[in-house]
Design an enzyme around this catalytic site. Sequence first.
Site, short mmCIF file in Angstrom:
data_model
loop_
_atom_site.label_atom_id
_atom_site.label_comp_id
_atom_site.label_asym_id
_atom_site.label_seq_id
_atom_site.Cartn_x
_atom_site.Cartn_y
_atom_site.Cartn_z
N ASN A 1 -1.79 6.96 -2.14
CA ASN A 1 -2.96 6.56 -1.34
C ASN A 1 -3.76 5.45 -2.02
O ASN A 1 -4.97 5.53 -2.16
CB ASN A 1 -3.87 7.78 -1.06
CG ASN A 1 -4.94 7.45 -0.03
OD1 ASN A 1 -4.77 6.57 0.80
ND2 ASN A 1 -6.07 8.14 -0.11
N ASN A 2 -3.04 4.44 -2.48
CA ASN A 2 -3.70 3.32 -3.15
C ASN A 2 -2.82 2.08 -3.02
O ASN A 2 -1.62 2.21 -2.76
CB ASN A 2 -3.92 3.67 -4.63
CG ASN A 2 -4.97 2.79 -5.27
OD1 ASN A 2 -5.63 1.98 -4.61
ND2 ASN A 2 -5.15 2.94 -6.58
N HIS B 1 0.87 -1.17 0.00
CA HIS B 1 0.00 0.00 0.00
C HIS B 1 0.91 1.22 0.00
O HIS B 1 1.70 1.40 0.92
CB HIS B 1 -0.93 0.00 1.22
CG HIS B 1 -1.87 1.16 1.20
ND1 HIS B 1 -3.11 1.11 0.62
CD2 HIS B 1 -1.70 2.45 1.61
CE1 HIS B 1 -3.69 2.30 0.70
NE2 HIS B 1 -2.86 3.13 1.30
N CYS B 2 0.81 2.04 -1.05
CA CYS B 2 1.72 3.17 -1.18
C CYS B 2 1.05 4.45 -0.65
O CYS B 2 0.04 4.90 -1.21
CB CYS B 2 2.11 3.36 -2.64
SG CYS B 2 3.21 4.77 -2.87
N PRO B 3 1.58 5.04 0.43
CA PRO B 3 0.95 6.26 0.97
C PRO B 3 1.06 7.44 0.01
O PRO B 3 0.21 8.34 0.04
CB PRO B 3 1.75 6.52 2.25
CG PRO B 3 3.02 5.78 2.11
CD PRO B 3 2.75 4.62 1.21
#
Length: 198
Positions: free
Chosen positions: A157-158, A152-154
Amino acid sequence: MAPSHALRCCKRALNWVPVLFINLVVGWSYYAYVVELCVYTIPNNAERISYLVIFHIFLAMFIWAYWKTIWSKPANPSKAFSLPRAEKELYEREERAEAQQEILKKVARNLPVYTRTTGGAIRYCDFCQVIKPDRCHHCSTCEMCVLKMDHHCPWVNNCVGFSNYKYFVLFLSYASLYCVVICATVIQYFIKFWTVST
Ligand SMILES: [Zn+2]
Ligand SMILES: [Zn+2]
């Protein structure tokens, strides 16, 4: 509004802070390059126009890949991985873990599932109530099971996974190219600025 719902909304809004930060950095770089460098610093018209064209091409590719990474909905396991109604009721009524595993094994026999937990059990998501396909993981931020989940890549945000892996790699590549183009075209004015000032 229930407090837990309000808290969830707050958390969802906060998740967008890193994305906002990236947008502000890109916005600042746009102003610095287009206004400060191209409009005020470069004296030559031909050089200014060629810099602006190159800059906008790389910016467009970068923004496009970034946008697609952010807004590609994560892919979820298909209906085939949910337990059939009868088995689901049986699974929920059952309290013994071994008996629950037997139910899952029976359903998974018809599915292309090869990966097991370290203990040899069928991987099952209690939140989504599905048998997890290989390389599928539950994301606690997106609150769903994501196919071929990488992480999950901050910053976007996905979840990065099956639906947007290509866009994510393109985003990283175009972001690097964007930086290289800026550095390569700015360097001579950067050196001039510091050597003239000192
Ligand atoms: Zn799940
Ligand atoms: Zn996620």
